[in-house]
Design a protein around this motif. Structure first.
Motif, PDB file in Angstrom:
ATOM      1  N   SER A  64      11.622  48.544  -3.581  1.00  0.00           N
ATOM      2  CA  SER A  64      10.337  48.500  -2.883  1.00  0.00           C
ATOM      3  C   SER A  64      10.441  48.952  -1.425  1.00  0.00           C
ATOM      4  O   SER A  64       9.432  49.126  -0.750  1.00  0.00           O
ATOM      5  CB  SER A  64       9.779  47.077  -2.920  1.00  0.00           C
ATOM      6  OG  SER A  64      10.637  46.216  -2.190  1.00  0.00           O
ATOM      7  N   GLU A  65      11.662  49.171  -0.926  1.00  0.00           N
ATOM      8  CA  GLU A  65      11.806  49.596   0.464  1.00  0.00           C
ATOM      9  C   GLU A  65      11.831  51.115   0.638  1.00  0.00           C
ATOM     10  O   GLU A  65      11.846  51.629   1.756  1.00  0.00           O
ATOM     11  CB  GLU A  65      13.070  48.968   1.074  1.00  0.00           C
ATOM     12  CG  GLU A  65      12.888  47.455   1.266  1.00  0.00           C
ATOM     13  CD  GLU A  65      14.143  46.753   1.720  1.00  0.00           C
ATOM     14  OE1 GLU A  65      15.205  47.391   1.773  1.00  0.00           O
ATOM     15  OE2 GLU A  65      14.053  45.546   2.028  1.00  0.00           O
TER      16      GLU A  65
ATOM     17  N   VAL B   8      10.182  54.578   0.832  1.00  0.00           N
ATOM     18  CA  VAL B   8       8.844  55.071   1.161  1.00  0.00           C
ATOM     19  C   VAL B   8       8.869  56.594   1.169  1.00  0.00           C
ATOM     20  O   VAL B   8       9.669  57.199   1.879  1.00  0.00           O
ATOM     21  CB  VAL B   8       8.401  54.576   2.557  1.00  0.00           C
ATOM     22  CG1 VAL B   8       7.019  55.115   2.911  1.00  0.00           C
ATOM     23  CG2 VAL B   8       8.401  53.050   2.615  1.00  0.00           C
TER      24      VAL B   8
ATOM     25  N   LYS C 293       1.461  51.741  -1.959  1.00  0.00           N
ATOM     26  CA  LYS C 293       1.718  51.609  -0.524  1.00  0.00           C
ATOM     27  C   LYS C 293       3.076  52.184  -0.139  1.00  0.00           C
ATOM     28  O   LYS C 293       3.384  52.301   1.049  1.00  0.00           O
ATOM     29  CB  LYS C 293       1.600  50.145  -0.094  1.00  0.00           C
ATOM     30  CG  LYS C 293       2.664  49.237  -0.665  1.00  0.00           C
ATOM     31  CD  LYS C 293       2.548  47.817  -0.137  1.00  0.00           C
ATOM     32  CE  LYS C 293       3.689  46.962  -0.705  1.00  0.00           C
ATOM     33  NZ  LYS C 293       3.639  45.582  -0.297  1.00  0.00           N
ATOM     34  N   GLN C 294       3.876  52.565  -1.132  1.00  0.00           N
ATOM     35  CA  GLN C 294       5.152  53.202  -0.808  1.00  0.00           C
ATOM     36  C   GLN C 294       5.002  54.707  -0.590  1.00  0.00           C
ATOM     37  O   GLN C 294       5.985  55.405  -0.382  1.00  0.00           O
ATOM     38  CB  GLN C 294       6.176  52.930  -1.920  1.00  0.00           C
ATOM     39  CG  GLN C 294       6.698  51.501  -1.888  1.00  0.00           C
ATOM     40  CD  GLN C 294       7.553  51.185  -3.103  1.00  0.00           C
ATOM     41  OE1 GLN C 294       7.060  50.635  -4.094  1.00  0.00           O
ATOM     42  NE2 GLN C 294       8.822  51.535  -3.047  1.00  0.00           N
TER      43      GLN C 294
ATOM     44  N   CYS D 253      13.227  49.793   6.186  1.00  0.00           N
ATOM     45  CA  CYS D 253      12.806  50.568   5.017  1.00  0.00           C
ATOM     46  C   CYS D 253      13.650  51.830   4.865  1.00  0.00           C
ATOM     47  O   CYS D 253      14.514  52.118   5.679  1.00  0.00           O
ATOM     48  CB  CYS D 253      11.324  50.906   5.107  1.00  0.00           C
ATOM     49  SG  CYS D 253      10.286  49.558   4.506  1.00  0.00           S
TER      50      CYS D 253
ATOM     51  N   LYS E 206       4.551  49.507   9.463  1.00  0.00           N
ATOM     52  CA  LYS E 206       4.482  49.839   8.037  1.00  0.00           C
ATOM     53  C   LYS E 206       5.640  49.180   7.289  1.00  0.00           C
ATOM     54  O   LYS E 206       5.450  48.628   6.187  1.00  0.00           O
ATOM     55  CB  LYS E 206       4.513  51.359   7.874  1.00  0.00           C
ATOM     56  CG  LYS E 206       4.557  51.867   6.454  1.00  0.00           C
ATOM     57  CD  LYS E 206       3.216  51.771   5.748  1.00  0.00           C
ATOM     58  CE  LYS E 206       3.313  52.242   4.296  1.00  0.00           C
ATOM     59  NZ  LYS E 206       2.086  51.977   3.539  1.00  0.00           N
ATOM     60  N   ALA E 207       6.830  49.227   7.883  1.00  0.00           N
ATOM     61  CA  ALA E 207       7.994  48.604   7.247  1.00  0.00           C
ATOM     62  C   ALA E 207       7.785  47.093   7.125  1.00  0.00           C
ATOM     63  O   ALA E 207       8.114  46.486   6.100  1.00  0.00           O
ATOM     64  CB  ALA E 207       9.268  48.910   8.036  1.00  0.00           C
TER      65      ALA E 207
ATOM     66  N   ILE F  86       5.493  46.447   4.247  1.00  0.00           N
ATOM     67  CA  ILE F  86       6.145  46.658   2.960  1.00  0.00           C
ATOM     68  C   ILE F  86       7.127  45.540   2.664  1.00  0.00           C
ATOM     69  O   ILE F  86       7.236  45.068   1.531  1.00  0.00           O
ATOM     70  CB  ILE F  86       6.855  48.034   2.961  1.00  0.00           C
ATOM     71  CG1 ILE F  86       5.799  49.131   2.779  1.00  0.00           C
ATOM     72  CG2 ILE F  86       7.929  48.109   1.880  1.00  0.00           C
ATOM     73  CD1 ILE F  86       6.339  50.533   2.772  1.00  0.00           C
ATOM     74  N   ARG F  87       7.826  45.082   3.678  1.00  0.00           N
ATOM     75  CA  ARG F  87       8.857  44.061   3.468  1.00  0.00           C
ATOM     76  C   ARG F  87       8.267  42.647   3.516  1.00  0.00           C
ATOM     77  O   ARG F  87       8.965  41.669   3.266  1.00  0.00           O
ATOM     78  CB  ARG F  87       9.973  44.233   4.479  1.00  0.00           C
ATOM     79  CG  ARG F  87      10.603  45.651   4.371  1.00  0.00           C
ATOM     80  CD  ARG F  87      11.746  45.857   5.345  1.00  0.00           C
ATOM     81  NE  ARG F  87      12.873  45.019   5.002  1.00  0.00           N
ATOM     82  CZ  ARG F  87      13.539  44.259   5.873  1.00  0.00           C
ATOM     83  NH1 ARG F  87      13.160  44.232   7.141  1.00  0.00           N
ATOM     84  NH2 ARG F  87      14.551  43.532   5.475  1.00  0.00           N
TER      85      ARG F  87
END
Lengths: 587, 587
Positions: free
Chosen positions: A297-298, A300, A322-323, A346, B127-128, B131-132
């Protein structure tokens, strides 16, 4: 047919309003007819027909000067300025390029192919006019997609207050970039359109422009009227016109993204005449990244308004959720944002064309490389085998990027290696990594490929030999294989073949070892030789007895080139290299 | 003294409002004391004291993350995050750099030295975070001077609509860039300040930001209050705070431009402790351009927010009048505008630092070089002898610029040659020309220098000899002269000395001729060797028997370096080169 009597803007000025409308229909037919046969930018050009007729109706080109941003909407302008043959006569299509081109006509000021340049270029024209004391109108034409680009915003800001004279920005707002628009200004534009130009906060007025809204930019009469109003204005003005991308052709109006640029198609149905369904690196990498993102999931994936660089259609973008980030036309932002993503844990992968990475030299150097942020850059269309328009050729990235410290720039030679390099890059935390996507067809590794690239600048010996070593970088590796065969046949020499893999460094240990039983090194690279990778090899061997021949493309701008001619001119053909080796009289 | 008890943000949070105010005064003293002794960025840092105290008072760094644009306003942040020794103890000044630096502290995210980067970097962090799934506040600090930069505008636009979460832009508006601001947004900012945040059109609101105005950004209490309000916000917000550049120090408040960056000064009077009054190339070129402009109304001098690159003070700018253009922080626009100026008959000369030209690779390539617009670029501080902060070193421009087709990049070796090259460049109409301003002191030509450089890539033989030829580019020419002397003394060989002049090409005729009676070529260049000029010479001689040694700087980022150490490491010293030649065992 009115078009038959139009040899230049003067002829156009004689038409009545009704005739102008008929002319627009005729032009639309020409645009579609040419595009259906040889492909081209469809949507943007269909939307600009009426406004372009109105421009030439009211203004006096080439005294008055138009600068078309990206030139993706300049086809009608070309038709009206003596180049209709390039749209009417299929035998002469190739005489007219897809971009404005001063070599074609005095009505074109610049060769332009990158976005977001028109306002700044036009502001230079305007400033020169003011200094020289002439009186022409200066008009910058720019689409909404380009408006998020840093250069456009810089130009828009500067011109608003620093030019105190005639300056007209024709803002063609069709609500689309290549794909969807991204950024806050688009809400403002949308808001302005919804309220007939009367939003609470108007970005153009905030900057100091006079602002005029035109509800229907596809109405010739409205456009003529507004141009008459602003002609000879003594201050900067923005005309915000709303147009329909793909106007007048149903398939293009319906699916704006697919019709931004289109390969040859059936005029009746809009269907592509042919499509390549074999394995392609854009799709291979897209599917690979979708898998990676699903697993991790990290990860992008980032693009900058060109989803096509990875064939990331709406369906795939949705899947990535969202990735997936499309920054719009904002390449500088993309690279800096990638640095931020990496810094906060990320794993960003930013893909765009080699030619568009040119916008990001400073961000690669400063944000990414000084800070050693572990982001991945996928450099697409970086090859002589790729796009051949002068503004889009991808042969300059090796000199540009590979001489930036800390960057690890890799050149895979086949599919497995490409994927392995991407996997390694995504998971490692030590370096910013760029990967040069191959562009000469999908090849397969013969054995296993390395998974770990953390020992930098280790070239791979693909075949051990003697006397001659061929170092064949990236997608010229296959040429290297052929060359080694031909050396065997010609000279009876079993040459060494090396896959260098690392563009950014020299394997000094291996190169020193080669000196023991080699007299000649041949380097091959799919890019400009000057400042590139091979010259590093030549420099390394400079003080030694070993001889080096660097092959690649000579430093020059080449436009709509014939691949075979370019390859021949640069001796990038096995038989020509063999001749060169013979001429050394060493073997 | 409160400062003595502040080892990190936690200690700060214990203070009362009154104590915070006293702390601000103490910090101001430290800033001035250090700057008066070793120089530094004065005005911007003095203006940011209270806001920085408030940032650390309210937010929780390093969990919450600050990104300081350019870092010219990060000194108080450094003092509050464990680095006060770098401001209190003159013996330790050098331990703390003038920029944020992750190597110094976990409170610094990035090494930043170029403008306009903070919003994009911060948007990546945000953004990171999203996502995290973490929850920290992300704050980008940016001054008004940086706001006209394309990257800042791209980042501002993107973040407004694409981040749907916590994102705080602290916009520090002191009404100044390094010199005056230029661009329409500044009218908007001015308007907003005049109307307590209530202008008719608000650029930030137009983009979609929540907008908060703070009338006195130098009031700790106001800033603490506003930060408390926005802390943990769930959407993008801009805090527009008005501050005073140079706040609290009268000389700096009065003459903001001179006090943006200041050499060591007398704390009582503000007067410089010493100033160099000898001949300097910035002043030489400024006076020369002023003369050219007076003679020829079509010559236009352009800079991008750094008037100091040509020492163009307010007095000189006024003298140049409409023939002088400061585009502000907008380098991309500058190069594109120069292309427009040239196309419409003017003679633009755009000067900026080597490190800032990195922002314009694409504009040089596309707008300028594909279009062959005859503009002049003066590349300043392009030398190992110049600025030594890693973000500002000027040793990368040769690989970056010299491999772009059509550009003529010249390297003068003395004053007369520098002026002659500029004169030729301004008056010719065939090429975009860049000129690398020398940086090793002002030297004088011994005889006449050429006036005409239109025959491209003609190197000049300064002294004819044999066996060894020294090709010494630009401001390493003087080292070349020394080397030739030393070769004579050491080996009894009269070596050839060549002034190459053209960075962008190889004089193949001369190089071929050298083969007749030379065995070794030594190249010297004041820049990174990789991808540079010398490697072109090595490549040319690759297939021949002649040996080549390329000298220059190895590709690496070096920060606050010791010049002598760097020169030694790269063998850029006559005695070390002589050793290398001895080791070849050729002579």
């Amino acid at each position: 047919m009115y078009i038959e009597n139009i040899s230049g803007p003067a002829d156009l000025k004689k038409l009545t309003m009704e005739q102008c409308k008929d002319l627009a229909a005729e032009i639309r037919e020409l645009l579609l007819s040419r595009a259906s046969q040889i492909g081209g930018h469809v949507g943007s050009n269909l939307g600009m027909v009426e406004a372009t007729i109105a421009l030439h109706y009211v203004f006096n080109s080439p005294v008055d000067k138009f600068v078309f941003d990206v030139s993706h909407q300049s086809y009608t302008h070309k038709i009206l300025t003596g180049r209709k043959y390039g749209f009417m006569d299929s035998a002469r299509y190739s005489e007219v390029s897809g971009y404005t081109n001063p070599e074609e006509s005095e009505h074109d000021l610049f060769q332009v192919g990158h976005t977001a340049t028109s306002i700044s270029l036009a502001s230079g024209l305007a400033k020169a006019r003011d200094i020289r004391g002439t009186k022409e109108n200066i008009i910058a034409v720019i689409g909404d997609g380009s408006m998020s680009g840093g250069e456009a915003l810089e130009g828009l800001d500067f011109s608003a207050s620093e030019l105190k004279s005639n300056f007209i920005v024709l803002f063609n707002d069709n609500g689309m970039s290549i794909a969807d628009n991204h950024g806050g200004i688009y809400k403002n534009f949308h808001d302005l359109k919804n309220k007939d130009g009367n939003a609470d906060d108007n970005m153009f007025k905030a900057l100091g422009y006079e602002y005029i809204f035109v509800k229907d930019g596809n109405d010739v009469e409205s456009m003529i009227e507004v141009f008459k109003k602003v002609k000879d204005t003594d201050h900067p003005v923005v005309i915000h016109m709303s147009t329909i991308k793909g106007k007048g052709y149903e398939p293009a109006e319906k699916d704006k993204e697919s019709w931004h640029w289109r390969k040859p198609f059936n005029l009746e149905t809009g269907e592509l005449k042919s499509d390549f369904n074999g394995e392609r690196y854009d799709r291979v990498m897209r599917d690979h990244l979708l898998e990676k993102m699903a697993e991790d999931s990290e990860v992008v994936t980032m693009i900058a308004a060109v989803p096509d660089s990875l064939n990331f259609t709406a369906e795939h973008r949705k899947k990535a959720g969202k990735q997936f980030v499309d920054v719009g036309i904002a390449e500088e932002h993309a690279v800096a944002m990638a640095a931020g993503l990496a810094k906060n844990g990320c794993k960003p992968v930013f893909a765009t064309m080699s030619t568009f990475f040119q916008r990001t030299y400073d961000q690669i150097s400063q944000e990414l490389c000084i800070n050693n942020c572990p982001a991945t850059l996928l450099v697409i269309n970086a090859s002589v085998y790729s796009v051949n328009d002068v503004t889009h050729i991808g042969i300059f990235d090796i000199p540009m990027m590979s001489n930036i410290p800390n960057l690890v720039y890799l050149a895979p030679t086949n599919k497995q290696e490409y994927l392995a390099m991407v996997d390694w890059s995504i998971d490692q935390k030590d370096h910013p990594v760029a990967i040069r996507a191959p562009r000469n067809g999908v090849f397969y590794a013969e054995g296993d490929v390395d998974k770990d690239y953390s020992e930098l600048n280790k070239y791979k010996v693909s075949k051990s030999g003697e006397c001659i070593a061929v170092l064949a970088l990236g997608d010229f590796f296959q040429m290297g294989e052929e060359l080694v065969k031909s050396i065997e046949e010609t000279f009876g020499i079993t040459a060494t073949l090396i896959n260098p893999r690392y563009i950014t460094g020299v394997d000094t240990e291996l190169l020193s070892k080669l000196e023991e039983n080699h007299d000649l090194i041949i380097t091959l690279e799919d890019g400009v030789v000057e400042g590139g990778w091979g010259q590093k090899i030549a420099s390394f061997y400079g003080p030694s007895d070993i001889k080096v021949m660097n092959y690649g493309l000579r430093k020059e701008f080449i436009d709509r080139y014939n691949l075979n001619e370019v390859m021949e001119k640069n001796h990038l053909r096995v038989d020509l290299i063999i001749e060169d080796v013979k001429n050394l009289k060493m073997f």
